[in-house]
Design an enzyme around this catalytic site. Sequence first.
Site, PDB file in Angstrom:
ATOM      1  N   HIS A  37       0.883  -0.781   0.449  1.00 20.65           N
ATOM      2  CA  HIS A  37      -0.169   0.088  -0.316  1.00 20.65           C
ATOM      3  C   HIS A  37       0.925   1.302  -0.191  1.00 20.65           C
ATOM      4  O   HIS A  37       0.609   2.064  -0.560  1.00 20.65           O
ATOM      5  CB  HIS A  37      -1.006   0.173   1.205  1.00 20.65           C
ATOM      6  CG  HIS A  37      -1.930  -0.767   1.479  1.00 20.65           C
ATOM      7  ND1 HIS A  37      -2.421  -1.944   2.410  1.00 20.65           N
ATOM      8  CD2 HIS A  37      -3.280  -1.483   0.395  1.00 20.65           C
ATOM      9  CE1 HIS A  37      -3.315  -2.742   1.844  1.00 20.65           C
ATOM     10  NE2 HIS A  37      -3.583  -1.997   0.928  1.00 20.65           N
ATOM     11  N   ARG A 187      -3.593 -10.076   3.963  1.00 21.93           N
ATOM     12  CA  ARG A 187      -3.863 -11.456   4.241  1.00 21.93           C
ATOM     13  C   ARG A 187      -2.640 -12.529   5.156  1.00 21.93           C
ATOM     14  O   ARG A 187      -2.669 -12.983   5.352  1.00 21.93           O
ATOM     15  CB  ARG A 187      -4.656 -12.265   3.744  1.00 21.93           C
ATOM     16  CG  ARG A 187      -6.136 -11.703   3.430  1.00 21.93           C
ATOM     17  CD  ARG A 187      -7.102 -13.050   2.333  1.00 21.93           C
ATOM     18  NE  ARG A 187      -8.026 -12.227   2.227  1.00 21.93           N
ATOM     19  CZ  ARG A 187      -9.027 -11.925   1.529  1.00 21.93           C
ATOM     20  NH1 ARG A 187      -8.229 -11.467   0.442  1.00 21.93           N
ATOM     21  NH2 ARG A 187      -9.878 -11.143   1.679  1.00 21.93           N
TER      22      ARG A 187
END
Length: 279
Positions: A37, A187
């Site tokens: 990100h 995840r």
Amino acid sequence: MRVIKSIKEMQNLANEAKKAGKRISFVPTMGALHKGHLELISEGRKRGDLLVVSIFVNPTQFGPNEDFNRYPRDIEGDLKKAREMGVDVVFTPTIEEMYPEGFQTYVEVSKLQNHLCGIFRHGHFRGVATVVLKLFNIVKPDVAIFGEKDYQQLKIIQRMVKDLNLEIEIVGFPIVREEDGLACSSRNSYLSHEDKECASTIYRALQEMKIEFERGQLSAREITEKGKRILKRAGIEEIDYIEVCDPETLESKQKATRGDIVAVAVRIKGVRLIDNIKL
Ligand code: PAF
């Protein structure tokens, strides 16, 4: 850095920025911000005057048996990281703000959603396309950045933008990886140290499949069988798919050609991980 929860407030701010001639860049996320990100955010910083990051764990893109409830959330940590990255606005609405009572309009990108993850995550891409279109209408970006790890998502968003005549430039950003090759994903935080080691085989398998292609192997079946063998040797038994596919239509190929995508989705102790490589 401003933190905005209200759609109206975000739209007003976007309108003001536009009036002032600013270029709005946008990085949509579901939070639990990781290295991947941060690279998208840094790319967004370069491409706009006003950088908006959204943090919203979107319920409509999770199936009933998926991990919506346990999806990692760390808003304080995320705000700190966003501030450090020079983000101007974090838009973090509530579920009620995004999906008020009576909500019933959805967007579907009909063919592209019928491949790869779309087969295993029924309704997932309808949820993604819907929330992304809503976010586009709220943030009003000139440019939006998406990671190439979610290759199918990127293609679906590009298609939606084209089909619905949105004036937004969609930028695909190369996959960011951990040192061992594992593609960065929120995840990954579900994985134990041991599972992570096992998960790093996914990228090794992709690289080996690419090498096989470069050696002259054009049979998609032979290429993917090789990948399956590598995964299975590492103890990865649950393979949702491993496919050579067309980079635009995502249709499964029998004969591989340069530029095709090899896409893979596996489950390690119930944690679903995806990755891909371009041939
Ligand atoms: O890639 C994601 O994190 C999500 O699918 C997105 C694009 C933020 C939509 O919820």
